[in-house]
Design a protein around this motif. Structure first.
Motif, PDB file in Angstrom:
ATOM      1  N   ALA A 147      -1.863  45.454  20.631  1.00 55.28           N
ATOM      2  CA  ALA A 147      -2.238  44.150  21.935  1.00 55.28           C
ATOM      3  C   ALA A 147      -3.570  43.206  22.442  1.00 55.28           C
ATOM      4  N   PRO A 148      -4.483  44.084  21.600  1.00 51.60           N
ATOM      5  CA  PRO A 148      -5.589  43.289  21.673  1.00 51.60           C
ATOM      6  C   PRO A 148      -5.997  42.452  20.316  1.00 51.60           C
ATOM      7  N   ALA A 149      -5.433  42.855  18.971  1.00 55.52           N
ATOM      8  CA  ALA A 149      -5.722  42.251  18.326  1.00 55.52           C
ATOM      9  C   ALA A 149      -4.161  41.043  17.429  1.00 55.52           C
ATOM     10  N   TYR A 150      -3.676  40.955  18.669  1.00 60.93           N
ATOM     11  CA  TYR A 150      -1.988  40.427  18.257  1.00 60.93           C
ATOM     12  C   TYR A 150      -2.492  39.658  19.055  1.00 60.93           C
ATOM     13  N   GLY A 151      -3.529  39.959  20.427  1.00 61.86           N
ATOM     14  CA  GLY A 151      -3.188  39.079  21.962  1.00 61.86           C
ATOM     15  C   GLY A 151      -4.853  37.225  20.735  1.00 61.86           C
ATOM     16  N   ALA A 152      -5.504  38.626  20.068  1.00 56.51           N
ATOM     17  CA  ALA A 152      -6.439  37.648  19.575  1.00 56.51           C
ATOM     18  C   ALA A 152      -6.044  36.379  18.696  1.00 56.51           C
ATOM     19  N   ILE A 153      -4.787  36.975  18.269  1.00 57.41           N
ATOM     20  CA  ILE A 153      -4.669  36.019  17.148  1.00 57.41           C
ATOM     21  C   ILE A 153      -3.569  35.043  17.758  1.00 57.41           C
ATOM     22  N   LEU A 154      -2.551  35.416  19.120  1.00 55.48           N
ATOM     23  CA  LEU A 154      -2.085  33.980  19.513  1.00 55.48           C
ATOM     24  C   LEU A 154      -2.913  33.035  20.538  1.00 55.48           C
ATOM     25  N   GLU A 155      -4.187  34.249  20.836  1.00 57.26           N
ATOM     26  CA  GLU A 155      -5.350  33.045  21.841  1.00 57.26           C
ATOM     27  C   GLU A 155      -5.249  31.538  21.366  1.00 57.26           C
ATOM     28  N   PRO A 156      -5.686  31.622  20.308  1.00 57.61           N
ATOM     29  CA  PRO A 156      -5.880  29.961  19.467  1.00 57.61           C
ATOM     30  C   PRO A 156      -4.842  29.148  19.553  1.00 57.61           C
ATOM     31  N   LEU A 157      -3.881  30.019  19.396  1.00 57.45           N
ATOM     32  CA  LEU A 157      -1.994  28.940  19.448  1.00 57.45           C
ATOM     33  C   LEU A 157      -1.541  28.477  21.111  1.00 57.45           C
ATOM     34  N   ILE A 158      -2.391  29.367  21.626  1.00 56.20           N
ATOM     35  CA  ILE A 158      -1.943  29.364  23.190  1.00 56.20           C
ATOM     36  C   ILE A 158      -2.408  28.022  23.965  1.00 56.20           C
ATOM     37  N   GLU A 159      -3.834  28.708  23.379  1.00 53.59           N
ATOM     38  CA  GLU A 159      -5.288  26.962  23.926  1.00 53.59           C
ATOM     39  C   GLU A 159      -4.059  25.668  23.578  1.00 53.59           C
ATOM     40  N   GLN A 160      -3.648  25.383  22.694  1.00 49.69           N
ATOM     41  CA  GLN A 160      -3.254  24.896  21.925  1.00 49.69           C
ATOM     42  C   GLN A 160      -1.856  24.483  22.298  1.00 49.69           C
TER      43      GLN A 160
END
Length: 234
Positions: A147-160
């Motif tokens: 979950a932490p790694a998956y969340g980190a990958i998605l974070e910049p996408l979620i921001e945009q």
């Protein structure tokens, strides 16, 4: 009056052994934790998660079992830390690629393109393919591990996605949910390429970008402009 022979009147004594004070548990050391994670990351790259051995990691890091349990409760927790560590460089690479975008639409396309490197860029594929596959399998069996790694990958996408929603270029979306959907589309294309190794990158990118941007409510004209280069390349 209680006599001296009464046990209740005697001061409490401990006979036959000495009470030793409990050893205070040492606080975690960031440098030691880093050494353990680095050693574990090398092992995972060489042998995969299944081949990861705590004993081998500690031997490689020249540390004791006590040092390990000062920083991790279990092998699974160490694997989670390894996934997150390997993800950090990938997130930095994605953010660098996205930073060249002029708006959220281009940034989302850049994220898609960056993640497709796992399928089409030989250097990145060799580095991350096996770990990505193992992380994906763990996402079903032990979701908390990745979950932490998956969340980190998605974070910049979620921001945009959030930024685009606020600007009105994306319509009626929940950024976190949309990010997971986009990831699913890209991951499907990546796995298909790994399985067959005969798909054209521009074609895969165009399909993924078109499908995802339509789902985000992006105007057709913008999508056409963004994928025009892909069509020319095909």
């Amino acid at each position: 009056m209680t006599g001296q022979g009464d046990p209740a009147a005697r001061p409490q004594q401990y006979v036959g052994h000495t009470v030793t004070p409990r050893r205070k548990k040492l606080a975690p050391d960031p440098d030691v934790r880093r050494a353990i994670v680095d050693a574990a990351s090398k092992s995972v790259r060489e042998q995969g998660v299944r081949g990861l051995s705590v004993a081998t990691v500690l031997e490689r890091a020249r540390l004791s079992t006590r040092a390990f349990y000062r920083h991790f409760d279990s092998k699974d927790q160490l694997v989670a830390a390894v996934f997150l560590e390997m993800t950090r460089s990938e997130v930095l690479r994605l953010k660098t690629r996205m930073s060249e975008a002029t708006d959220p639409v281009e940034a989302v396309a850049a994220w898609i393109d960056g993640r497709l490197d796992l399928a089409f860029d030989e250097e990145i594929k060799a580095e991350l393919r096996q770990v990505s596959l193992e992380a994906q399998s763990k996402s079903f069996s032990v979701p908390d591990m990745v979950a932490p790694a998956y969340g980190a990958i998605l974070e910049p996408l979620i921001e945009q996605l959030q930024r685009g929603l606020e600007l009105g270029v994306f319509k009626d979306i929940i950024p976190a949910t949309a990010a997971k959907s986009i990831h699913g589309v890209v991951w499907a294309g990546t796995q298909r390429q790994w399985a067959t190794n005969h798909w054209d990158r521009n074609e895969v990118r165009e399909r993924a970008v078109r499908f995802c941007l339509r789902g985000l409510g992006v105007a057709p004209r913008v999508i056409e402009e963004l994928t025009a280069g892909d069509e020319a390349a095909c």
